[in-house]
Motif scaffolding. Structure first.
Motif, PDB file in Angstrom:
ATOM      1  N   ASN A 257       0.822  -1.203   0.000  1.00  0.00           N
ATOM      2  CA  ASN A 257       0.000   0.000   0.000  1.00  0.00           C
ATOM      3  C   ASN A 257       0.860   1.257   0.000  1.00  0.00           C
ATOM      4  OD1 ASN A 257      -2.239  -1.626   0.037  1.00  0.00           O
ATOM      5  ND2 ASN A 257      -2.765  -1.252   2.178  1.00  0.00           N
ATOM      6  N   ALA A 258       1.937   1.234   0.794  1.00  0.00           N
ATOM      7  CA  ALA A 258       2.826   2.393   0.850  1.00  0.00           C
ATOM      8  C   ALA A 258       3.512   2.618  -0.489  1.00  0.00           C
ATOM      9  CB  ALA A 258       3.863   2.192   1.953  1.00  0.00           C
ATOM     10  N   TYR A 259       3.926   1.533  -1.131  1.00  0.00           N
ATOM     11  CA  TYR A 259       4.569   1.665  -2.440  1.00  0.00           C
ATOM     12  C   TYR A 259       3.585   2.207  -3.477  1.00  0.00           C
ATOM     13  CZ  TYR A 259       6.264   0.361  -7.030  1.00  0.00           C
ATOM     14  OH  TYR A 259       6.620   0.396  -8.352  1.00  0.00           O
ATOM     15  N   ARG A 260       2.374   1.703  -3.466  1.00  0.00           N
ATOM     16  CA  ARG A 260       1.404   2.161  -4.458  1.00  0.00           C
ATOM     17  C   ARG A 260       0.992   3.613  -4.242  1.00  0.00           C
ATOM     18  NH1 ARG A 260      -2.675  -2.912  -5.975  1.00  0.00           N
ATOM     19  NH2 ARG A 260      -1.119  -4.023  -7.250  1.00  0.00           N
ATOM     20  N   GLU A 261       1.121   4.095  -3.013  1.00  0.00           N
ATOM     21  CA  GLU A 261       0.914   5.523  -2.795  1.00  0.00           C
ATOM     22  C   GLU A 261       1.909   6.315  -3.642  1.00  0.00           C
ATOM     23  OE1 GLU A 261       1.518   8.919   0.687  1.00  0.00           O
ATOM     24  OE2 GLU A 261       1.609   6.788   1.225  1.00  0.00           O
ATOM     25  N   GLY A 262       3.167   5.893  -3.594  1.00  0.00           N
ATOM     26  CA  GLY A 262       4.176   6.583  -4.380  1.00  0.00           C
ATOM     27  C   GLY A 262       4.037   6.348  -5.864  1.00  0.00           C
ATOM     28  N   ARG A 263       3.787   5.112  -6.262  1.00  0.00           N
ATOM     29  CA  ARG A 263       3.681   4.793  -7.681  1.00  0.00           C
ATOM     30  C   ARG A 263       2.488   5.503  -8.309  1.00  0.00           C
ATOM     31  NH1 ARG A 263       6.222   4.267 -12.231  1.00  0.00           N
ATOM     32  NH2 ARG A 263       5.474   2.600 -13.608  1.00  0.00           N
TER      33      ARG A 263
END
Length: 734
Positions: free
Chosen positions: A265-271
């Motif tokens: 979830n944290a990565y997809r926030e950035g992506r």
């Protein structure tokens, strides 16, 4: 073999030691042995059992058109009581209702809900539908009530609750409470929202289960705008996931920021922020991933993303060096990016050589090493050093046989071997490509180089290959017995509705669930998503799941699901009229639209063959057809095949030029022919300066080859024979 700018004195700058590493490495085998047909996990245990479809005469008939199977179903339905007798009664009744002969269906449905336990609820549903069609209102209501009461715990009861709720709204509330994911429940929710838009619980229901609704984005926006303060982290996660699935990445990233804090979830926030063009937000989010979840797979991926977003070379190198030093599993990717970053600077020749050497020595088996080897092979070929290019390409095939570049490299081993006068080596290379990468574009090119009668660029138009279809539908790997029975009987809409209630693991599905979801989507014509679900299985990274996918890829059902024969009748009709190979037309349609008849591209191209409105109007004038509908498959294929015939005639039936022209326009092709010449069609393809068109040409002919190898008995048999013989050859090599 894309043409790229070459560095001056590349090998002099790299040094003698690395030259020996690249060009002089000995291999224990001329070719690596092809994979076995049995995928196993690291412990040696089978990881995925592919169930066999039960033997059934009715399942075989279910693949035929209703009119063609009617007589045989009649005989089976009137025969002795058996599983197939029940199936025949159900399928025949379903056909008759659909054909407007509901009265004739009723006798076949009598007591079927008592006899046919697997589809008992659906037998009642058919009885209610038959009575509705014949205007027998009392009997219809009685059947719906029986379905709602007897099968209250079965998803099929929602159909009854929906119909009964038209007179008594309490039934609708029951449907939503019991089966919120059922399509009828979502239809109810949409109807109720039109009556009263201020119902956040219904908006949440759509956010959790309405992934297939075309207007779902509007519901998500209303929910996040009007009720943000009331949403829990799990609600935001559902909203984020659905936005992500719909490629609304910017909105997804914002929602993932409020979802439960997990590495993904944290990565997809950035992506999501990166894809939406919010660079600073993306960098901040990626930094948080690395700080909060340093041991997760998303941490090195975030560093690589930050390297992409770095404002200068120093910043980019800092991120890449962090990956190299801290994440050995991703060091190869970082080294390749570092190589590309420093190589253009002549002052960094020593560093370039060091990076290349580290990648090829310490991470030789990675896809990144394969890409570097292939880049260097292309440069050697451009410089006229065919021997050097051949050696490097062979290393890709030997060291990196699972790389996305391996099929291309192995094919060019054959091409370059021919240039070097090594005919036997060339033939071995082509046979290896066919055996190891039979689904690839380069397998087709290898088959043509070996003289197989599969059509070359200059002859494929005239081919009319015979086709043999499978006797039964593929078997779903997940879901209830009821779901599988419905699917085998071709009752796709019922199977799809049931699957929406059974598929509760959408965010992290098993291999079996994802494959089943793809099949179910294909059944109801959601071809774009269905093909994507199945094709994206290869992205699995967990070893056991990779083994499962590999086992699945050994099955014909897997490949036939990826390459379905949709709209076969109009394709056959108009291909014959326009003197085109119907499999070539099918291949082009698969690439253009994935068989989505209503799809519209960002440029405005419409329908199955993605015709621009101006082109369609011009073609229609040539056909003297003022009235047409590009969403109508027959009209679209008629106009599209006329245009494909026109591009063929423009280029003397050269299908390479015709297909490229279909994508890029005839003017571009003429310029490329003048610029590059046409002494070698494979070299011409590699020199196409538009990456989109180059990929398009390869994809269309890859599709054509896959349709041929999957549905043409002669080619299928020849490939099977080659695979068996090649394993023996490979094992005998020193």
């Amino acid at each position: 073999m894309k043409r790229k700018r070459t560095a001056n004195a590349l090998w002099l700058s790299i040094g003698t030691g690395l030259t020996v590493l690249l060009l002089g490495a000995a291999a224990t085998r001329l070719w690596p042995q092809a994979s076995s047909n049995s995928a196993q996990n690291p412990t040696g245990e089978e990881t995925l059992a592919i169930p066999e479809t039960p033997q059934s005469a009715v399942f075989s008939l279910a693949t035929q058109p209703p009119q063609q199977r009617a007589a045989q179903l009649q005989l089976l339905a009137q025969g002795k009581r058996s599983d197939d007798q029940k199936r025949a009664r159900f399928l025949l009744a379903s056909d008759l209702i659909q054909q407007g002969q509901a009265a004739a269906a009723v006798p076949f449905l009598e007591k079927l809900d008592k006899d046919y336990s697997t589809l008992a609820a659906y037998a009642l549903k058919r009885r209610a539908q038959a009575h509705a069609a014949t205007g027998e209102t009392e009997q219809e209501t009685e059947a719906w009530k029986e379905l709602a009461n007897r099968f209250a715990k079965k998803p099929a009861s929602v159909e009854a609750l929906y119909e009964l709720g038209k007179a008594d709204p309490s039934y609708w509330q029951t449907a939503i409470a019991r089966f919120p994911a059922h399509p009828r429940s979502l239809e109810i929710a949409q109807t109720l929202l039109k009556q009263d838009p201020k119902q956040p619980e219904l908006l949440l229901q759509i956010a959790r289960y309405g992934h297939y609704l075309p207007e779902v984005g509007a519901y998500l926006d209303r929910l996040t705008k009007d009720y943000a303060d009331t949403l829990e982290p799990e609600d935001w996660e559902a909203i984020a996931f659905l936005n992500w699935e719909k490629q609304r990445y910017g909105e997804a990233g914002k929602a993932y920021a409020k979802a439960p804090r997990t590495p993904l979830n944290a990565y997809r926030e950035g992506r999501g922020a990166q894809l939406a063009g919010r660079r600073d937000t993306a960098v901040t989010a990626y930094n948080k991933v690395v700080a909060e979840f340093p041991d997760s797979p998303e941490a090195p991926t975030s560093l690589l993303r930050m390297a992409q977003l770095g404002r200068d070379r120093a910043a980019k190198l800092t991120y890449l060096d962090q990956v190299i030093s801290q994440y050995p599993d991703r060091a190869g990717d970082a080294l390749l990016e570092k190589y590309k970053l420093v190589k253009p600077d002549a002052a960094q020749a020593t560093l370039t050589a060091q990076v290349a050497q580290m990648l090829l020595e310490s991470h030789s088996k990675t896809d990144a090493a394969a890409e570097l080897r292939w880049m260097l092979a292309e440069e050697k070929a451009a410089q006229g050093d065919i021997q050097g290019a051949w050696t490097l390409a062979r290393q890709v095939a030997q060291e990196n046989p699972d790389s996305p570049l391996a099929a291309e490299a192995a094919f060019w081993v054959g091409k370059w071997a021919q240039r070097l006068g090594q005919a036997q080596e060339a033939s071995q290379a082509y046979e290896y490509v066919l055996s190891r990468y039979p689904e690839s574009y380069y397998a087709w090119r290898s088959a043509t180089m070996l003289g197989w009668d599969v059509g070359d660029f200059t002859t494929v138009r005239q081919k009319l290959p015979p086709i043999a279809l499978p006797a039964m539908h593929p078997m779903p790997l997940a879901g209830s017995d009821t779901l599988k029975e419905l699917y085998q009987l071709g009752q796709y809409q019922d199977a799809w509705a049931l699957w929406q209630t059974e598929f509760t693991n959408r965010q992290s599905p098993t291999v079996e669930e994802q494959f089943t979801d793809g099949l179910i989507r294909l059944g109801v014509g959601d071809n774009l998503e269905g093909i994507f679900q199945i094709s994206s299985l290869v992205r699995r990274t967990e070893p056991t799941e990779q083994a499962q996918v590999q086992a699945l890829r050994q099955q014909g059902d897997y490949w036939r699901s990826l390459f379905p024969l949709q709209f076969a009748e109009p394709i056959q009709q108009w291909s014959q009229t326009m003197r085109l190979n119907p499999l070539l037309v099918t291949a082009l349609i698969r690439q253009e639209s994935r068989f989505e008849r209503k799809i519209v591209s960002s440029a405005g191209a419409k329908g199955l063959m993605q015709l621009m409105p101006g082109t369609a109007s011009w073609v229609a004038s040539k056909l003297n057809q003022p009235q047409y509908d590009l969403e109508n498959p027959d009209d679209n294929i008629k106009l599209g095949t006329w245009y494909l015939n026109y591009t063929h005639e423009t280029y003397s039936d050269n299908s390479l030029f015709a297909v490229a022209s279909y994508n890029a326009g005839p003017g571009a092709i003429a310029q490329w022919i003048e610029r590059f010449g046409y002494s070698d069609p494979d070299l011409f393809v590699e020199q196409i300066p538009y990456p989109e068109t180059k990929g398009y040409v390869e994809a269309v002919f890859s599709n054509y080859w896959n349709y041929l190898r999957l549905y043409n008995p002669d080619v299928s048999a020849k490939l099977a024979q080659l695979s068996a013989s090649h394993r023996a050859i490979a094992e005998s090599l020193p």
